[in-house]
Design a protein around this motif. Structure first.
Motif, PDB file in Angstrom:
ATOM      1  N   UNK A 122       0.847  -1.188   0.000  1.00 15.78           N
ATOM      2  CA  UNK A 122       0.000   0.000   0.000  1.00 15.78           C
ATOM      3  C   UNK A 122       0.883   1.238   0.000  1.00 15.78           C
ATOM      4  N   UNK A 123       0.625   2.145  -0.954  1.00 24.91           N
ATOM      5  CA  UNK A 123       1.238   3.455  -0.912  1.00 24.91           C
ATOM      6  C   UNK A 123       0.158   4.465  -0.533  1.00 24.91           C
ATOM      7  N   UNK A 124       0.466   5.724  -0.545  1.00 28.62           N
ATOM      8  CA  UNK A 124      -0.532   6.736  -0.191  1.00 28.62           C
ATOM      9  C   UNK A 124      -1.622   6.838  -1.240  1.00 28.62           C
ATOM     10  N   UNK A 125      -1.348   6.352  -2.451  1.00 23.39           N
ATOM     11  CA  UNK A 125      -2.321   6.525  -3.510  1.00 23.39           C
ATOM     12  C   UNK A 125      -2.834   5.261  -4.159  1.00 23.39           C
ATOM     13  N   UNK A 126      -2.242   4.103  -3.846  1.00 26.80           N
ATOM     14  CA  UNK A 126      -2.616   2.893  -4.560  1.00 26.80           C
ATOM     15  C   UNK A 126      -2.217   1.648  -3.803  1.00 26.80           C
ATOM     16  N   UNK A 127      -2.792   0.514  -4.287  1.00 27.35           N
ATOM     17  CA  UNK A 127      -2.429  -0.810  -3.767  1.00 27.35           C
ATOM     18  C   UNK A 127      -1.782  -1.593  -4.898  1.00 27.35           C
ATOM     19  N   UNK A 128      -0.709  -2.325  -4.572  1.00 27.06           N
ATOM     20  CA  UNK A 128      -0.011  -3.137  -5.551  1.00 27.06           C
ATOM     21  C   UNK A 128       0.053  -4.573  -5.049  1.00 27.06           C
ATOM     22  N   UNK A 129      -0.510  -5.496  -5.803  1.00 27.57           N
ATOM     23  CA  UNK A 129      -0.491  -6.906  -5.439  1.00 27.57           C
ATOM     24  C   UNK A 129       0.852  -7.491  -5.862  1.00 27.57           C
ATOM     25  N   UNK A 130       1.885  -7.165  -5.090  1.00 31.40           N
ATOM     26  CA  UNK A 130       3.236  -7.571  -5.430  1.00 31.40           C
ATOM     27  C   UNK A 130       3.905  -8.239  -4.245  1.00 31.40           C
TER      28      UNK A 130
END
Length: 122
Positions: A101-109
């Motif tokens: 999780x970043x401040x602007x998005x989620x990354x399924x990594x």
């Protein structure tokens, strides 16, 4: 850029204990799941234990009752307390972090550390 750095490996006699730490750094807010895997010589990498952000845990059968995983969400750090170590626990232990999780998005990594060697002598 996300970096996972493991510390705490080393040489210990059978029956001894070690505590592994893994600190995550970079431009992110948090991970969903963090955990530990290990790879013994000439064997495939295997799960040891994982922990969710809500502190739900899962352990491999080989780790149950001897290893304990915990995390500090504020520090983005995960720990593995290993007790009653056995020679068959000898392996390189890898830290894993999943779901960024970043401040602007989620990354399924998935992210991995470089590993720390644990050697248990008999």
């Amino acid at each position: 850029q996300v970096q996972l750095v493991e510390t705490g490996g080393g040489l210990v006699q059978a029956g001894g204990s070690l505590r592994l730490s893994c600190a995550a750094s970079g431009n992110f807010v948090r991970f969903n799941t963090m955990g530990w895997y290990r790879q013994a010589p000439n064997k495939a990498r295997e799960l040891v234990a994982i922990i969710s952000r809500g502190d739900g845990t899962f352990y491999a059968d080989s780790a149950k009752g001897r290893f304990f995983i915990s995390r500090d969400n504020d520090e983005n750090t995960v720990y593995l307390q290993m007790n009653n170590l056995k020679p068959e626990d000898t392996a390189v232990y890898f830290c894993s972090a999943k779901g960024l999780w970043t401040t602007g998005a989620y990354y399924d990594m998935d992210f991995w550390g470089n590993g720390t060697l644990v050697t248990v002598s008999s």
